[in-house]
Design a protein around this motif. Structure first.
Motif, PDB file in Angstrom:
ATOM      1  N   ARG A   1      -8.467  -5.352   8.720  1.00 31.32           N
ATOM      2  CA  ARG A   1      -7.148  -4.768   8.976  1.00 31.32           C
ATOM      3  C   ARG A   1      -6.827  -3.741   7.906  1.00 31.32           C
ATOM      4  N   ALA A   2      -6.386  -2.546   8.344  1.00 33.14           N
ATOM      5  CA  ALA A   2      -5.917  -1.509   7.422  1.00 33.14           C
ATOM      6  C   ALA A   2      -4.410  -1.401   7.581  1.00 33.14           C
ATOM      7  N   TYR A   3      -3.686  -1.409   6.463  1.00 30.99           N
ATOM      8  CA  TYR A   3      -2.223  -1.406   6.549  1.00 30.99           C
ATOM      9  C   TYR A   3      -1.606  -0.683   5.349  1.00 30.99           C
ATOM     10  N   ILE A   4      -0.328  -0.362   5.498  1.00 33.59           N
ATOM     11  CA  ILE A   4       0.436   0.223   4.407  1.00 33.59           C
ATOM     12  C   ILE A   4       1.630  -0.676   4.102  1.00 33.59           C
ATOM     13  N   ILE A   5       2.204  -0.498   2.923  1.00 29.63           N
ATOM     14  CA  ILE A   5       3.348  -1.297   2.492  1.00 29.63           C
ATOM     15  C   ILE A   5       4.485  -0.350   2.107  1.00 29.63           C
ATOM     16  N   SER A   6       5.681  -0.616   2.638  1.00 29.65           N
ATOM     17  CA  SER A   6       6.845   0.213   2.338  1.00 29.65           C
ATOM     18  C   SER A   6       7.386  -0.133   0.959  1.00 29.65           C
ATOM     19  N   GLU A   7       8.351   0.652   0.497  1.00 33.60           N
ATOM     20  CA  GLU A   7       8.933   0.419  -0.823  1.00 33.60           C
ATOM     21  C   GLU A   7       9.625  -0.937  -0.914  1.00 33.60           C
ATOM     22  N   ASN A   8      10.157  -1.409   0.220  1.00 32.66           N
ATOM     23  CA  ASN A   8      10.824  -2.710   0.193  1.00 32.66           C
ATOM     24  C   ASN A   8       9.880  -3.864   0.527  1.00 32.66           C
ATOM     25  N   GLY A   9       8.568  -3.564   0.568  1.00 32.63           N
ATOM     26  CA  GLY A   9       7.580  -4.623   0.710  1.00 32.63           C
ATOM     27  C   GLY A   9       7.170  -4.968   2.125  1.00 32.63           C
ATOM     28  N   LYS A  10       7.661  -4.244   3.122  1.00 27.74           N
ATOM     29  CA  LYS A  10       7.255  -4.519   4.499  1.00 27.74           C
ATOM     30  C   LYS A  10       5.876  -3.927   4.774  1.00 27.74           C
ATOM     31  N   GLU A  11       5.066  -4.671   5.489  1.00 28.90           N
ATOM     32  CA  GLU A  11       3.741  -4.200   5.876  1.00 28.90           C
ATOM     33  C   GLU A  11       3.756  -3.719   7.323  1.00 28.90           C
ATOM     34  N   ILE A  12       2.843  -2.813   7.644  1.00 33.91           N
ATOM     35  CA  ILE A  12       2.620  -2.442   9.039  1.00 33.91           C
ATOM     36  C   ILE A  12       1.145  -2.100   9.210  1.00 33.91           C
ATOM     37  N   THR A  13       0.534  -2.670  10.220  1.00 34.16           N
ATOM     38  CA  THR A  13      -0.889  -2.455  10.474  1.00 34.16           C
ATOM     39  C   THR A  13      -1.115  -1.087  11.088  1.00 34.16           C
ATOM     40  N   LEU A  14      -2.067  -0.341  10.545  1.00 30.35           N
ATOM     41  CA  LEU A  14      -2.400   0.982  11.063  1.00 30.35           C
ATOM     42  C   LEU A  14      -3.497   0.902  12.118  1.00 30.35           C
ATOM     43  N   TYR A  15      -4.511   0.123  11.844  1.00 27.47           N
ATOM     44  CA  TYR A  15      -5.595  -0.079  12.804  1.00 27.47           C
ATOM     45  C   TYR A  15      -6.430  -1.269  12.352  1.00 27.47           C
ATOM     46  N   ARG A  16      -7.318  -1.712  13.237  1.00 27.03           N
ATOM     47  CA  ARG A  16      -8.211  -2.807  12.902  1.00 27.03           C
ATOM     48  C   ARG A  16      -9.642  -2.404  13.236  1.00 27.03           C
ATOM     49  N   LEU A  17     -10.566  -3.012  12.519  1.00 24.75           N
ATOM     50  CA  LEU A  17     -11.981  -2.710  12.688  1.00 24.75           C
ATOM     51  C   LEU A  17     -12.732  -3.988  13.026  1.00 24.75           C
ATOM     52  N   PHE A  18     -13.781  -3.822  13.837  1.00 24.08           N
ATOM     53  CA  PHE A  18     -14.556  -4.962  14.296  1.00 24.08           C
ATOM     54  C   PHE A  18     -16.045  -4.693  14.082  1.00 24.08           C
ATOM     55  N   ASP A  19     -16.883  -5.537  14.672  1.00 28.34           N
ATOM     56  CA  ASP A  19     -18.331  -5.400  14.508  1.00 28.34           C
ATOM     57  C   ASP A  19     -18.782  -3.976  14.822  1.00 28.34           C
ATOM     58  N   ARG A  20     -19.588  -3.417  13.937  1.00 28.48           N
ATOM     59  CA  ARG A  20     -20.222  -2.108  14.095  1.00 28.48           C
ATOM     60  C   ARG A  20     -19.259  -0.930  13.930  1.00 28.48           C
ATOM     61  N   ASP A  21     -18.037  -1.197  13.460  1.00 27.38           N
ATOM     62  CA  ASP A  21     -17.121  -0.107  13.134  1.00 27.38           C
ATOM     63  C   ASP A  21     -17.393   0.388  11.716  1.00 27.38           C
ATOM     64  N   VAL A  22     -16.877   1.574  11.417  1.00 22.85           N
ATOM     65  CA  VAL A  22     -17.057   2.188  10.096  1.00 22.85           C
ATOM     66  C   VAL A  22     -15.688   2.428   9.470  1.00 22.85           C
ATOM     67  N   CYS A  23     -15.534   2.033   8.211  1.00 27.85           N
ATOM     68  CA  CYS A  23     -14.264   2.195   7.497  1.00 27.85           C
ATOM     69  C   CYS A  23     -14.343   3.428   6.605  1.00 27.85           C
ATOM     70  N   ILE A  24     -13.692   4.516   7.037  1.00 26.13           N
ATOM     71  CA  ILE A  24     -13.743   5.778   6.307  1.00 26.13           C
ATOM     72  C   ILE A  24     -12.716   5.825   5.180  1.00 26.13           C
ATOM     73  N   PHE A  25     -11.559   5.159   5.351  1.00 27.12           N
ATOM     74  CA  PHE A  25     -10.508   5.258   4.335  1.00 27.12           C
ATOM     75  C   PHE A  25     -10.882   4.559   3.035  1.00 27.12           C
ATOM     76  N   SER A  26     -11.881   3.701   3.061  1.00 21.93           N
ATOM     77  CA  SER A  26     -12.353   3.081   1.818  1.00 21.93           C
ATOM     78  C   SER A  26     -13.116   4.091   0.964  1.00 21.93           C
ATOM     79  N   ALA A  27     -13.393   5.277   1.533  1.00 22.60           N
ATOM     80  CA  ALA A  27     -14.031   6.365   0.785  1.00 22.60           C
ATOM     81  C   ALA A  27     -13.096   7.572   0.731  1.00 22.60           C
ATOM     82  N   SER A  28     -11.790   7.315   0.796  1.00 21.91           N
ATOM     83  CA  SER A  28     -10.816   8.402   0.916  1.00 21.91           C
ATOM     84  C   SER A  28     -10.766   9.320  -0.305  1.00 21.91           C
TER      85      SER A  28
END
Length: 224
Positions: free
Chosen positions: A60-87
């Motif tokens: 799960r990739a997500y962001i956190i607001s200033e007041n601590g709320k989370e929201i999921t941006l997208y999810r990855l599964f088998d054979r997916d590639v995570c590009i934001f980990s190399a942002s």
């Protein structure tokens, strides 16, 4: 051909365009990593591990607001590639994004320095990275569209159907708090909406579990 080679060829579309030396570089530098459920793969914008290839699991990739709320941006599964980990190798893009595992996950990591070198040397790698970024930003825009223009009951219905499809079952094991984190809402609000769904005969609730009773009614909520 060993198992790793086969995996790379199938997941990395640019593999066939790499030179023998570049392939050898990747093969010698790539790292296989195991993550427990709930473990952070990337915890802040200061960390830049590299390119993750998800062999098995759920992320799960997500962001956190200033007041601590989370929201999921997208999810990855088998054979997916995570590009934001190399942002950090992407110029003029700066953001805080968190990446954690939702299930026990196994992934291969191409270190940042190696992926950066390949990107500079190979047009095919650049195209791959750009296409992957475009796809992920499309996912993010869909989430923003939901957040800005859809009612919460519709968003919740969409989430429950997606989660049901992921788990391949009408019985979903998830807490109200976790749903709130996915949708960027408060737990109390989600609880009230779920109870409304239950009163309408759409779902049934038990501790840590949601069972879809009337999938057709739930699907209808996503249309309006």
């Amino acid at each position: 051909m060993n198992v790793k080679d086969k995996y790379y060829q199938e997941v990395l579309r640019f593999w066939k365009d790499l030179t023998p030396n570049q392939r050898e570089l990747v093969d010698h530098s790539i790292i296989k990593k195991h993550f427990n459920k709930g473990e952070a793969m990337r915890s802040s914008s200061d960390q830049c591990s590299g390119l993750f290839l998800i062999e098995s699991g759920q992320v799960r990739a997500y962001i956190i607001s200033e007041n601590g709320k989370e929201i999921t941006l997208y999810r990855l599964f088998d054979r997916d590639v995570c590009i934001f980990s190399a942002s950090c190798i992407m110029k003029n893009i700066s953001f805080d994004i968190f990446i954690e595992t939702e299930k026990e996950t196994t992934a291969y990591l191409i270190p940042t320095s190696i992926f950066d070198k390949l990107s500079k040397e190979s047009m095919a790698v650049q195209v791959f990275a750009n296409e992957l970024m475009a796809s992920r930003f499309s996912d993010v825009m869909w989430i923003m569209e939901q957040t800005l223009f859809m009612t919460l009951d519709k968003r919740l219905a969409i989430f429950l159907l997606e989660q049901s499809n992921i788990e391949e079952s009408d019985t979903i094991k998830i807490t109200h708090e976790k749903i709130a984190n996915h949708l960027g809402s408060a737990r109390e609000v989600i609880t009230r909406m779920l109870k409304y769904f239950q009163e309408e005969g759409i779902i049934s609730l038990s501790r840590g579990t949601i069972h879809i009773v009337n999938r057709k009614r739930l699907e209808q909520l996503t249309l309006y």
